[in-house]
Design a protein around this motif. Sequence first.
Motif, PDB file in Angstrom:
ATOM      1  N   SER A  18     -18.028   5.509   1.323  1.00  0.00           N
ATOM      2  CA  SER A  18     -17.796   4.350   1.993  1.00  0.00           C
ATOM      3  C   SER A  18     -16.832   4.244   3.168  1.00  0.00           C
ATOM      4  O   SER A  18     -15.528   4.698   2.573  1.00  0.00           O
ATOM      5  N   LYS A  19     -16.903   4.102   4.388  1.00  0.00           N
ATOM      6  CA  LYS A  19     -16.158   3.755   5.381  1.00  0.00           C
ATOM      7  C   LYS A  19     -15.488   2.320   5.479  1.00  0.00           C
ATOM      8  O   LYS A  19     -14.745   1.851   6.267  1.00  0.00           O
ATOM      9  N   ASN A  20     -16.271   1.601   4.639  1.00  0.00           N
ATOM     10  CA  ASN A  20     -15.865   0.176   4.684  1.00  0.00           C
ATOM     11  C   ASN A  20     -14.753  -0.151   3.477  1.00  0.00           C
ATOM     12  O   ASN A  20     -14.817  -1.677   3.526  1.00  0.00           O
ATOM     13  N   LEU A  21     -14.262   0.603   2.968  1.00  0.00           N
ATOM     14  CA  LEU A  21     -13.218   0.288   1.947  1.00  0.00           C
ATOM     15  C   LEU A  21     -11.935   0.453   2.490  1.00  0.00           C
ATOM     16  O   LEU A  21     -11.581   1.299   3.180  1.00  0.00           O
ATOM     17  N   ILE A  22     -11.095  -0.311   1.903  1.00  0.00           N
ATOM     18  CA  ILE A  22      -9.670  -0.065   2.268  1.00  0.00           C
ATOM     19  C   ILE A  22      -9.131   1.040   1.241  1.00  0.00           C
ATOM     20  O   ILE A  22      -9.375   0.975   0.119  1.00  0.00           O
ATOM     21  N   PRO A  23      -8.594   2.124   1.874  1.00  0.00           N
ATOM     22  CA  PRO A  23      -8.417   3.175   0.880  1.00  0.00           C
ATOM     23  C   PRO A  23      -6.894   2.916   0.278  1.00  0.00           C
ATOM     24  O   PRO A  23      -6.292   2.108   0.585  1.00  0.00           O
ATOM     25  N   ASN A  24      -6.931   3.631  -0.734  1.00  0.00           N
ATOM     26  CA  ASN A  24      -5.497   3.626  -1.546  1.00  0.00           C
ATOM     27  C   ASN A  24      -5.423   2.237  -2.234  1.00  0.00           C
ATOM     28  O   ASN A  24      -4.046   1.948  -2.596  1.00  0.00           O
ATOM     29  N   VAL A  25      -6.081   1.342  -2.400  1.00  0.00           N
ATOM     30  CA  VAL A  25      -5.919   0.069  -2.589  1.00  0.00           C
ATOM     31  C   VAL A  25      -6.976  -0.406  -3.569  1.00  0.00           C
ATOM     32  O   VAL A  25      -8.308  -0.087  -3.302  1.00  0.00           O
ATOM     33  N   ARG A 121      -2.969   9.110  -4.980  1.00  0.00           N
ATOM     34  CA  ARG A 121      -2.333   7.674  -5.553  1.00  0.00           C
ATOM     35  C   ARG A 121      -2.609   6.739  -4.798  1.00  0.00           C
ATOM     36  O   ARG A 121      -3.240   6.543  -3.739  1.00  0.00           O
ATOM     37  N   PHE A 122      -2.867   5.450  -5.659  1.00  0.00           N
ATOM     38  CA  PHE A 122      -3.162   4.095  -5.119  1.00  0.00           C
ATOM     39  C   PHE A 122      -2.434   2.994  -5.708  1.00  0.00           C
ATOM     40  O   PHE A 122      -1.923   3.171  -6.951  1.00  0.00           O
ATOM     41  N   ILE A 123      -2.498   1.825  -4.807  1.00  0.00           N
ATOM     42  CA  ILE A 123      -1.687   0.837  -5.622  1.00  0.00           C
ATOM     43  C   ILE A 123      -2.592  -0.118  -5.821  1.00  0.00           C
ATOM     44  O   ILE A 123      -3.912  -0.256  -5.573  1.00  0.00           O
ATOM     45  N   THR A 124      -2.416  -1.023  -6.830  1.00  0.00           N
ATOM     46  CA  THR A 124      -3.518  -2.083  -7.372  1.00  0.00           C
ATOM     47  C   THR A 124      -2.749  -3.468  -7.444  1.00  0.00           C
ATOM     48  O   THR A 124      -1.646  -3.650  -7.875  1.00  0.00           O
ATOM     49  N   VAL A 125      -3.511  -4.409  -7.200  1.00  0.00           N
ATOM     50  CA  VAL A 125      -2.946  -5.855  -7.179  1.00  0.00           C
ATOM     51  C   VAL A 125      -3.657  -6.437  -8.519  1.00  0.00           C
ATOM     52  O   VAL A 125      -5.117  -6.232  -8.745  1.00  0.00           O
ATOM     53  N   GLY A 126      -3.006  -6.957  -9.341  1.00  0.00           N
ATOM     54  CA  GLY A 126      -3.416  -7.476 -10.600  1.00  0.00           C
ATOM     55  C   GLY A 126      -3.685  -8.911 -10.533  1.00  0.00           C
ATOM     56  O   GLY A 126      -2.864  -9.598  -9.998  1.00  0.00           O
ATOM     57  N   TYR A 127      -4.913  -9.340 -11.121  1.00  0.00           N
ATOM     58  CA  TYR A 127      -5.462 -10.560 -11.117  1.00  0.00           C
ATOM     59  C   TYR A 127      -5.680 -10.888 -12.570  1.00  0.00           C
ATOM     60  O   TYR A 127      -5.970 -10.138 -13.440  1.00  0.00           O
TER      61      TYR A 127
END
Lengths: 246, 246
Positions: A18-25, A121-127
């Motif tokens: 998909s080109k519709n995703l923010i990469p690395n997040v 590597r990617f970063i992740t936002v915790g909920y």
Amino acid sequence: MKTDHNKSIESLKELIDSKNLIPNVSVDCTIFGFHDNILKVLLLKYHDLNLYSLPGGFVFIDEDLRAAAERVLYERTHLKGLFLEQFHTFGRVNRTENNVHKTLINNKGLDVPMDHWILQRFITVGYCSLIDFSLADTFPDAFNESCAWFEVNKLPEMAFDHDRIIAEGLNHLRKNIDTQIAASNLLPEKFTMKDLQCLYETILGEKLRRNNFQRKILSTNSLERMEKLYDGSANKAPYLYRFIKN
Amino acid sequence: MKTDHNKSIESLKELIDSKNLIPNVSVDCTIFGFHDNILKVLLLKYHDLNLYSLPGGFVFIDEDLRAAAERVLYERTHLKGLFLEQFHTFGRVNRTENNVHKTLINNKGLDVPMDHWILQRFITVGYCSLIDFSLADTFPDAFNESCAWFEVNKLPEMAFDHDRIIAEGLNHLRKNIDTQIAASNLLPEKFTMKDLQCLYETILGEKLRRNNFQRKILSTNSLERMEKLYDGSANKAPYLYRFIKN
DNA sequence: GCAAAAGTGTTGCCGATACACCCATGT
DNA sequence: ACATGGGTGTATCGGCAACACTTTTGC
């Protein structure tokens, strides 16, 4: 079953291309579940691996970050409008160094370029969320074979840094537990003060004093006292309460 | 000056073309500055625009998220080892809808593909810092023509959602101010209790009671009492204090 | 001596805790 | 009646706010 499997691979492939995703997040949700005085957390088991992960997902380019977390929560539970709060963003380079995506993609026989961001590597936002796990069905996705509840102090081996994320998520929940959150479908419409106290004790992981707890909760004026509950036991019948809706 | 300008463009172009950055992700630092009982925040002014932004930057693919924030902080102040804490990640789609990067790139005459991520929506991780603005030189980057301190309640027009980020960052600072943070180069080696109180008052934006403040601070046992300060004024000389280093 | 600012003491309030006592209920 | 468990009263403690008083200093 075969069609299901093919469908899985199909959707996985679609996701990766998909080109519709923010990469690395990514976003990861610590979905805590409460029922019968047990606190659990929802985990996914990867196909063919003895490794578990938090329900997570990627963010579409035209999607609010929070909406992505809501979507992840919905996809795994089919529930909406739940308590959901961001608590921390995890961004160390080595947090994804044992990148399980690589193994999964190989196992599935997918053709993914080695420099694809999903292998980096990617970063992740915790909920952080909280629901009644007896009311929620759970739904694994293409990456995973099962979706199951684990007691928070009996966790299996986790992928990435998800054990740390769970610890931080639980910490956030404990610091933010209040009657508003407790009011959201964790208890029946009418409940006793003891029920509410057990909920708090389970989340906080410590015993509270009965009488002081009652006073503290009542002083918030968020409860309405109803009739008494006669359950046939040989003692004084407790009052039932319900949350006052604003 | 011409060479500087060319150099600017060069580094800008390099940044935009870089394959070593995580796309669609930035860090923004609310660098608060304290001096003479004034609380300011460090802002950058965009070239040829009457628009300001927080010091921010992008994250290298092999760089810890926090390290990126530290780098941004260092690039603008040439200071290291400062108080720096992540407080929130901002991820609404429309937060970058008036994407000032587009204007800047056009103004510079750079050739950037319209589908480059720098022109799209991106999310940003907010970090909060606090320094003595009289001790820090500031250094604008290629994107910006100036780097200057603004009083927190006299902010100019901000790009993106940076006004909201500042508000959240200030809120974080106020909730987390303690003697450890105050100890980090915001006051001279030896200072009076009044000095420290003024620092707290400036950050919190409210007056505190002299005697209660003194008791509260001393009860933390983080201060050591030194000799008195005779400044020639017609009143009792205050004691000097210094922070006890752990 | 006096004004100004610093240091210290005291009182009262509020919330949290801990303990005690009373009350209702089914056996 | 009595054991059980819920409801309520009260003493204590610590933190904090508010006020008062004393001390130090240069004029």
